[in-house]
Motif scaffolding. Structure first.
Motif, short mmCIF file in Angstrom:
data_model
loop_
_atom_site.label_atom_id
_atom_site.label_comp_id
_atom_site.label_asym_id
_atom_site.label_seq_id
_atom_site.Cartn_x
_atom_site.Cartn_y
_atom_site.Cartn_z
N VAL A 43 0.86 -1.18 0.00
CA VAL A 43 0.00 0.00 0.00
C VAL A 43 0.90 1.23 0.00
N ALA A 44 0.66 2.13 -0.93
CA ALA A 44 1.52 3.31 -1.06
C ALA A 44 0.68 4.52 -1.39
N GLY A 45 1.28 5.68 -1.21
CA GLY A 45 0.61 6.93 -1.58
C GLY A 45 0.57 7.91 -0.44
N ALA A 46 -0.05 9.03 -0.68
CA ALA A 46 -0.13 10.12 0.30
C ALA A 46 -1.56 10.29 0.80
N ILE A 47 -1.68 10.67 2.07
CA ILE A 47 -2.97 10.97 2.68
C ILE A 47 -2.89 12.35 3.30
N ALA A 48 -3.83 13.21 2.96
CA ALA A 48 -3.94 14.53 3.59
C ALA A 48 -5.04 14.44 4.65
N LEU A 49 -4.65 14.63 5.91
CA LEU A 49 -5.57 14.46 7.04
C LEU A 49 -5.71 15.78 7.78
N TYR A 50 -6.97 16.15 8.05
CA TYR A 50 -7.26 17.38 8.80
C TYR A 50 -7.83 16.98 10.17
N VAL A 51 -7.25 17.53 11.24
CA VAL A 51 -7.61 17.11 12.60
C VAL A 51 -7.71 18.33 13.50
N ARG A 52 -8.58 18.25 14.49
CA ARG A 52 -8.60 19.27 15.54
C ARG A 52 -7.27 19.23 16.30
N PRO A 53 -6.72 20.40 16.67
CA PRO A 53 -5.38 20.45 17.28
C PRO A 53 -5.22 19.57 18.52
N SER A 54 -6.20 19.61 19.43
CA SER A 54 -6.06 18.84 20.68
C SER A 54 -6.07 17.34 20.43
N ASP A 89 -8.47 28.33 23.01
CA ASP A 89 -9.16 27.82 21.82
C ASP A 89 -8.76 26.37 21.53
N ARG A 90 -8.20 25.69 22.55
CA ARG A 90 -7.82 24.28 22.41
C ARG A 90 -8.01 23.59 23.75
N SER A 91 -8.54 22.38 23.69
CA SER A 91 -8.76 21.62 24.91
C SER A 91 -7.44 21.28 25.60
N ASP A 92 -6.41 20.93 24.83
CA ASP A 92 -5.14 20.54 25.45
C ASP A 92 -4.49 21.71 26.20
N LEU A 93 -4.73 22.94 25.74
CA LEU A 93 -4.17 24.09 26.45
C LEU A 93 -4.89 24.31 27.78
N SER A 94 -6.19 24.14 27.81
CA SER A 94 -6.90 24.29 29.08
C SER A 94 -6.48 23.21 30.06
N VAL A 95 -6.23 22.00 29.57
CA VAL A 95 -5.78 20.91 30.44
C VAL A 95 -4.35 21.16 30.92
N THR A 96 -3.49 21.68 30.04
CA THR A 96 -2.13 22.02 30.47
C THR A 96 -2.15 23.08 31.56
N ALA A 97 -3.04 24.05 31.43
CA ALA A 97 -3.18 25.06 32.48
C ALA A 97 -3.64 24.42 33.79
N ALA A 98 -4.55 23.45 33.69
CA ALA A 98 -5.01 22.75 34.89
C ALA A 98 -3.87 21.98 35.54
N MET A 99 -3.02 21.34 34.75
CA MET A 99 -1.88 20.59 35.30
C MET A 99 -0.93 21.51 36.05
N ASN A 100 -0.93 22.77 35.65
CA ASN A 100 -0.02 23.74 36.28
C ASN A 100 -0.75 24.65 37.26
N HIS A 101 -1.84 24.13 37.85
CA HIS A 101 -2.52 24.72 39.01
C HIS A 101 -3.25 26.04 38.72
#
Length: 322
Positions: free
Chosen positions: A101-112, A237-249
């Motif tokens: 299997v060969a070729g390219a895939i263009a994938l669009y994803v939410r940042p978090s 504007d990203r879930s992972d940033l809000s969680v990172t802020a939570a990890m840092n109190h």
């Protein structure tokens, strides 16, 4: 195979294939100017090619409006046929053998989702399929498959995708999360009502058209905690940033189980009120334009994503006790 009616296929000749390609690009952009830029032609040349194609096929493909163009019903039908045919041809040309299997895939994803769930797993896919390349793009907007060369999108959404093909990849559950120190400082384990003294951390773009506090409101309504939500907040504007802020109190965030479970297991985050629970109808979906046949490279990637997702989460882990 381009399955056109006999009256159309009989009018196609070698001179029309360039015009068909021009039509395909112009229909994708819905703009003769942008098509001209991609094809290194003038907008006038694009318009002439389209006119010659329409005359040869005896079909009106475009509606010429004041400052834009739109596809006619026949134009939309021919565009879809050409897209499917070009996808099948591209897939056939990308195969180095009958086995690989060969070729390219263009994938669009939410940042978090890309940061917390997808990217840490990609090494496994490329070990299995070394001839497949991935172009990973992230963003908070819904991608326009017509104007952007995207094969597949991975969204956190309610499953409504008009005109597109979608599959639910995995379910999601929510729970407030914070650092152990923050939970201890505010005595959240013993006194859930102390939430009113905390700082809420928001993902303001949780899903398409979501209010900035949508996830917190879902959770609070489910647990009858609306009156205890504090006004003090930090918004990202990203879930992972809000969680990172939570990890840092910095406060307490809504954690999505699929994105934060490893951090909970490592003790970097705690669930001060209750276990993860379903809240609303928001899950992770794979989305692509309708295709007559899914290219093999895309099918193996989608199968791999389903394997990574594993079985759907079953029951809720707990209820909030007041």
């Amino acid at each position: 195979m381009l399955n056109l009616p006999p009256r159309i296929s009989s009018r196609l000749n070698s001179s029309q294939f360039a015009n068909l390609h021009t039509f395909l690009v112009a229909a994708r952009h819905l703009s003769f100017t942008r098509a001209a830029q991609e094809l290194c032609l003038t907008a006038s040349a694009v318009s002439h090619r389209i006119s010659r194609l329409e005359a040869a096929l005896d079909i009106k493909l475009f509606l010429r409006l004041t400052r834009q163009v739109g596809l006619t019903e026949e134009g939309e039908r021919i565009f879809n046929i050409l897209q499917d045919a070009m996808g099948e041809l591209s897939d056939a040309l990308e195969q180095s053998s009958q086995v690989e299997v060969a070729g390219a895939i263009a994938l669009y994803v939410r940042p978090s989702v890309a940061q917390c769930w997808l990217v840490p797993r990609l090494a496994d896919f490329f070990e299995r399929y070394p001839l497949v390349s991935l172009d990973l793009r992230v963003g908070n907007d819904n991608v326009d498959f017509r104007t952007r060369k995207i094969d597949l999108a991975l969204y956190y959404a309610n499953g409504e995708f008009p005109g597109l093909t979608s599959y639910r990849l995995m379910r999601e559950r929510l729970a407030p999360v914070c650092s152990p120190a923050y939970a201890q400082r505010h005595r959240l384990h013993e006194n859930p009502e102390n939430l009113r003294h905390c700082t809420l951390l928001h993902d303001s773009l949780a899903w398409d058209h979501a209010a900035y506090d949508a996830e917190w409101m879902l959770w609070a309504e489910q647990h009858h905690m609306l009156a205890m939500l504090p006004k003090r907040s930090l918004t990202f504007d990203r879930s992972d940033l809000s969680v990172t802020a939570a990890m840092n109190h910095a406060g307490i965030a809504i954690g999505r189980e699929r994105l934060v479970q490893k951090r909970v297991d490592r003790g970097e985050l705690v669930l001060p009120f209750a276990g993860f629970r379903r809240s609303g109808h928001y899950d992770y979906y794979l989305v692509h334009p309708p295709l007559a046949a899914i290219p093999k490279r895309l099918q193996v990637f989608m199968n791999w994503l389903h394997e990574c997702a594993g079985p759907s989460t079953g029951k809720d882990d707990g209820r909030l006790e007041m």
